[in-house]
Design an enzyme around this catalytic site. Structure first.
Site, mmCIF file in Angstrom:
data_model
loop_
_atom_site.group_PDB
_atom_site.id
_atom_site.type_symbol
_atom_site.label_atom_id
_atom_site.label_comp_id
_atom_site.label_asym_id
_atom_site.label_seq_id
_atom_site.Cartn_x
_atom_site.Cartn_y
_atom_site.Cartn_z
ATOM 1 N N PRO A 43 43.027 31.066 35.327
ATOM 2 C CA PRO A 43 44.279 31.809 35.517
ATOM 3 C C PRO A 43 44.706 32.532 34.243
ATOM 4 O O PRO A 43 45.518 33.452 34.304
ATOM 5 C CB PRO A 43 45.296 30.741 35.931
ATOM 6 N N GLU B 18 42.233 20.824 33.687
ATOM 7 C CA GLU B 18 42.958 21.813 32.877
ATOM 8 C C GLU B 18 42.037 22.872 32.285
ATOM 9 O O GLU B 18 42.479 23.702 31.499
ATOM 10 C CB GLU B 18 43.726 21.119 31.743
ATOM 11 N N ARG C 265 29.620 42.864 48.627
ATOM 12 C CA ARG C 265 29.767 43.947 49.604
ATOM 13 C C ARG C 265 29.555 45.328 48.976
ATOM 14 O O ARG C 265 29.407 46.310 49.687
ATOM 15 C CB ARG C 265 31.114 43.858 50.331
ATOM 16 N N ASP D 181 38.244 52.262 50.849
ATOM 17 C CA ASP D 181 38.871 50.968 50.578
ATOM 18 C C ASP D 181 40.094 51.156 49.697
ATOM 19 O O ASP D 181 40.094 51.988 48.792
ATOM 20 C CB ASP D 181 37.938 50.055 49.750
HETATM 21 N N1 ADE Z 1 41.424 28.706 38.431
HETATM 22 C C1 ADE Z 1 42.625 28.248 38.834
HETATM 23 N N2 ADE Z 1 43.435 29.253 39.187
HETATM 24 C C2 ADE Z 1 42.714 30.413 39.032
HETATM 25 C C3 ADE Z 1 42.990 31.779 39.211
HETATM 26 N N3 ADE Z 1 44.185 32.216 39.644
HETATM 27 N N4 ADE Z 1 42.017 32.674 38.923
HETATM 28 C C4 ADE Z 1 40.828 32.256 38.472
HETATM 29 N N5 ADE Z 1 40.509 30.981 38.273
HETATM 30 C C5 ADE Z 1 41.439 30.054 38.532
#
Ligand code: ADE
Length: 276
Positions: free
Chosen positions: A95, A122, A164, A179
């Site tokens: 994230p 984590e 794709r 797209d």
């Molecule tokens: N791992 C946990 N959340 C994630 C996300 N939003 N994007 C990529 N990997 C992740």
């Protein structure tokens, strides 16, 4: 294209056997190899995580299994040259990564070999990322501003978006031309609504223009619908568009939707997110 995924949940990636990605694999267009990270542990419990230095909640993935796994997988590509899959790109889903976009999907689709390292807990001990970023190309990518329990679902998302785009995977070479987020004439706009038979369903008609056979009117209608949809769902994409990309009718449609060309040379609206 070759894709390796190192994970503690190889079974989570079973959807890679299905549908478009499954077919691309069956046709030999994609060579997907799943690896269980725990095979590179040496203790009785196959431990892959430990408590974080500095304290705090959660667990961190230990560097040793990741190091051994990545060394083995990367070495399986051979010394390079004929028959090797080419230079690997290591993709670390997190994230805290750069947002994964259609443009990045296109870049990845041009690579011969992707190695994904989805983490649980984590995340992975930072030294692993630093070590492999020094030796290879490595990208940390996020699929959106939310936190999942692990990187496996992001791998499914990214592999599907990439697969794709590979030549010969979608039936029709033009399939991704319009797209949302694709480059080209509709760049920067979301795709508008689509319809198929029957022409009348539960009293709802297909827009007349689509059955008119008039290609010019159809193209114009599609573009106006794309402008409408983008204006409602993602107004910031309109603000980001270069106004030079808008023709006279685009400008008329945008004005109907409440957009005005501002002093900064971009389209803007007094009160954003107002449904026209
Ligand atoms: N791992 C946990 N959340 C994630 C996300 N939003 N994007 C990529 N990997 C992740």
């Amino acid at each position: 294209m070759r894709i390796d995924v190192i994970t503690i949940f190889p079974e989570y990636l079973a959807p890679l056997d299905v549908s478009l990605v499954g077919k691309a694999r069956a046709r030999g267009r994609l060579d997907v190899r799943l690896h269980d990270l725990r095979e590179w542990t040496h203790d009785r419990h196959h431990t892959v995580d430990d408590t974080p230095y500095g304290g705090g909640p959660g667990m961190v993935m230990k560097p040793e299994p990741w190091g051994e796994a990545l060394d083995a997988v990367l070495a399986s590509g051979g010394p390079g040259g004929p028959g090797s899959p080419g230079e690997p790109l290591i993709v670390v889903p997190t994230p805290s990564g750069t947002p994964f976009t259609q443009a990045i999907a296109e870049e990845l689709s041009a690579r011969p070999w992707l190695v994904f390292t989805p983490a649980r807990y984590e995340g992975i001990d930072r030294r692993v990322i630093d070590e492999y970023a020094e030796r290879h190309e490595l990208r940390e990518l996020s699929i959106g501003d939310y936190v999942l329990a692990g990187g496996e679902a992001p791998v499914l998302v990214m592999v599907e978006a990439v697969a794709r785009l590979l030549p010969g995977v979608l039936g029709n070479a033009d399939s991704h031309r319009d797209d949302s987020f694709a480059p080209g004439a509709m760049a920067g706009l979301l795709e508008g609504p689509v319809y198929t038979k029957p022409p009348r369903w539960r009293g709802r008609e297909v827009p007349e223009v689509l059955v008119s056979g008039h290609h010019g009117r159809i193209a114009r209608w599609r573009r106006d619908e794309a402008l409408r949809r983008t204006s409602t769902a993602r107004p910031e994409l309109i603000e980001g568009c270069d106004p030079a990309a808008f023709d006279r009718q685009d400008r008329r449609t945008l004005e109907e939707l409440g957009w005005r060309l501002g002093a900064d040379g971009r389209f803007g609206r007094g009160s954003p997110n107002v449904e026209e």
